[in-house]
Design an enzyme around this catalytic site. Sequence first.
Site, short mmCIF file in Angstrom:
data_model
loop_
_atom_site.label_atom_id
_atom_site.label_comp_id
_atom_site.label_asym_id
_atom_site.label_seq_id
_atom_site.Cartn_x
_atom_site.Cartn_y
_atom_site.Cartn_z
N GLU A 1 -166.32 3.41 20.73
CA GLU A 1 -165.06 2.74 20.48
C GLU A 1 -165.03 1.39 20.66
O GLU A 1 -165.85 0.78 21.30
CB GLU A 1 -163.84 3.56 21.14
CG GLU A 1 -163.81 4.85 20.53
CD GLU A 1 -162.62 5.90 21.11
OE1 GLU A 1 -162.41 6.85 20.53
OE2 GLU A 1 -162.31 5.30 22.09
N HIS B 1 -151.34 0.20 19.72
CA HIS B 1 -152.67 0.62 18.86
C HIS B 1 -152.70 0.08 17.45
O HIS B 1 -151.64 0.00 16.72
CB HIS B 1 -152.38 2.20 18.84
CG HIS B 1 -153.64 2.71 18.39
ND1 HIS B 1 -154.39 2.54 17.22
CD2 HIS B 1 -154.57 3.54 19.21
CE1 HIS B 1 -155.61 3.37 17.13
NE2 HIS B 1 -155.74 3.95 18.41
N ARG C 1 -158.59 -3.47 21.52
CA ARG C 1 -157.07 -3.15 20.62
C ARG C 1 -156.19 -4.38 20.65
O ARG C 1 -155.54 -4.75 19.50
CB ARG C 1 -156.49 -1.96 21.17
CG ARG C 1 -157.45 -0.92 21.06
CD ARG C 1 -156.77 0.43 21.78
NE ARG C 1 -157.43 1.70 21.45
CZ ARG C 1 -156.98 2.81 21.83
NH1 ARG C 1 -155.97 2.79 22.85
NH2 ARG C 1 -157.76 3.85 21.53
N HIS D 1 -148.37 2.11 22.02
CA HIS D 1 -149.19 3.02 22.25
C HIS D 1 -149.45 3.30 23.90
O HIS D 1 -149.51 4.62 24.06
CB HIS D 1 -150.64 2.71 21.59
CG HIS D 1 -151.81 3.83 21.70
ND1 HIS D 1 -151.49 5.20 21.43
CD2 HIS D 1 -152.83 3.95 22.40
CE1 HIS D 1 -152.60 5.65 21.63
NE2 HIS D 1 -153.22 5.09 22.23
N ARG E 1 -156.00 -2.17 28.12
CA ARG E 1 -156.77 -0.78 28.68
C ARG E 1 -157.79 -0.65 27.46
O ARG E 1 -157.67 -0.81 26.22
CB ARG E 1 -155.97 0.40 28.30
CG ARG E 1 -156.38 1.70 28.55
CD ARG E 1 -155.61 2.81 28.43
NE ARG E 1 -155.08 3.00 27.17
CZ ARG E 1 -155.72 3.80 26.05
NH1 ARG E 1 -156.83 4.58 26.59
NH2 ARG E 1 -155.14 3.95 24.90
#
Length: 540
Positions: free
Chosen positions: A120, A242, A288, A349, A384
């Site tokens: 990811e 997100h 992100r 998110h 994060r």
Amino acid sequence: MARHLEFDVLVIGSGAAGLTLALNLPATLLIAVLSKGELAHGSTYWAQGGVAAVLDEGDTVEAHVQDTLVAGAGLCDEAAVRFTVEHSREAMQWLIDQGVPFTREQDGAKGGLGFHLTREGGHSHRRIIHAADATGMAIFDTLLRTAEGRPNIQLLSQRVAVDLITTEKLGRQGTRCLGAYVLDRTSDQVDTLHARFTVLATGGASKAYLYSTNQDSASGDGIAMAWRAGCSVANLEFNQFHPTCLYHPHARSFLITEALRGEGAVLRLPDGERFMPRFDPRADLAPRDVVARAIDHEMKRLGIDCVFLDISHKPADFVQEHFPTVYRRCLELGIDITRDPIPVVPAAHYTCGGVRVDEHGRSDLAGLYAIGETSCTGLHGANRMASNSLLECFVYARSAALDIQAQEAEIAMPRDLPDWDASQVTDSDEDVVIAHNWDELRRFMWDYVGIVRTSKRLVRARHRIRLLMDEIDEFYSNYRVSRDLIELRNLAQVAELIIESALARQESRGLHFTLDYPQLASTARDTILVPRTDAARSEA
């Protein structure tokens, strides 16, 4: 009739963090695990992607640490990062031992304990262990089934924590958490729960925003209760949006997992143009915050309602096998992701800041722990990295359980706690006020404290939240508590903390981007709010 109940450990929250802690405590301790609604209504159940951990033979702890530090934009606590990553493999082995059905390699074990690993955004290696695209459901169902088989664990649904009970609030000597007042929605009474140790595992506060990938339960309860009990909080300006939430009039907060981009999906404009390479050399696999801002920029530049995530160039069998949940849900809405791009928008998110804790999950207040999204461990820094959140839940829950076990023989059960006082309140006949305040709060937080910020917008938000909190406090003082009122009160408190934290950070770093201070400050500092001074201060 209201009751007094005694537990060795009171766990407020029934997600991955709360259940993991309960299952790692000795069977000799009586444990209560509370859920505001049904047990499966938290964020864990809906998590799609997976858990980041060093499992592959070609991966290293150092690589995972460095990826996390880079994603955290210079604000991670390196000791916390190393602590988490170094314990990642044993935490995953514990989950495997519990029976979590992670997806295995089709052609046998090649490292990764024989499980399929995906990649990811922000990760330099394949290190995301998963159960197809419903990892949270697989983990939660396994942990819940195990907890149901433990006679020392009581799983109590429809229980809403109102406030923590502390020695200071009762005018007693010392500073310790003694339990909590809890609304039992089945009886509409507030019970007094005595506890030698109390654990906040209530998740984050993404419902402070109009658009969110989270369930309605993400109202910042643990953060607000800890703040009112005298605990400091940190880095609440870092709200992760997100990049890819499904944009459809009949879809409510459905997240499109980042694992699609990990397996080759690309973001496109309505005309089919790829745009992420213009914003970052990592393109669609950028962290992100970068991807969310890029989408926000393109939507505003072109005046479009959404962008599109395209994985249709991959074989249909591959897509259906790896992403069955996303495939089925989109197909229900008339979108065949094996042939059509998916309309997506950013949505709130994850709350990267929270209650300040050490490596054992201990807060400023003795007897009170915070784990999972409720806490600020220093792992995430200013942003994060994908799939580090579930890892944090397991590592810190296990560490907190060990710490509780080490000292439980020395701590006596708190006695003579007073009943919840409802003698001066009445039943509300104006619940519409709660709904209106909830809607107003989420709208101005989205407009003024969203992906891109300015000082002027933040000052407006501060003015609105203070007026709103005065209204909520008056309502709270005069009417009986309900789940909606408790959540609104907590959400307003956390919204104020987010706004104050954002105003204190006069730079752009990670998830906090402000047009007034677009540059990165030369020194990375945490934003820490301390209740008794009610002011923000920065620490190196």
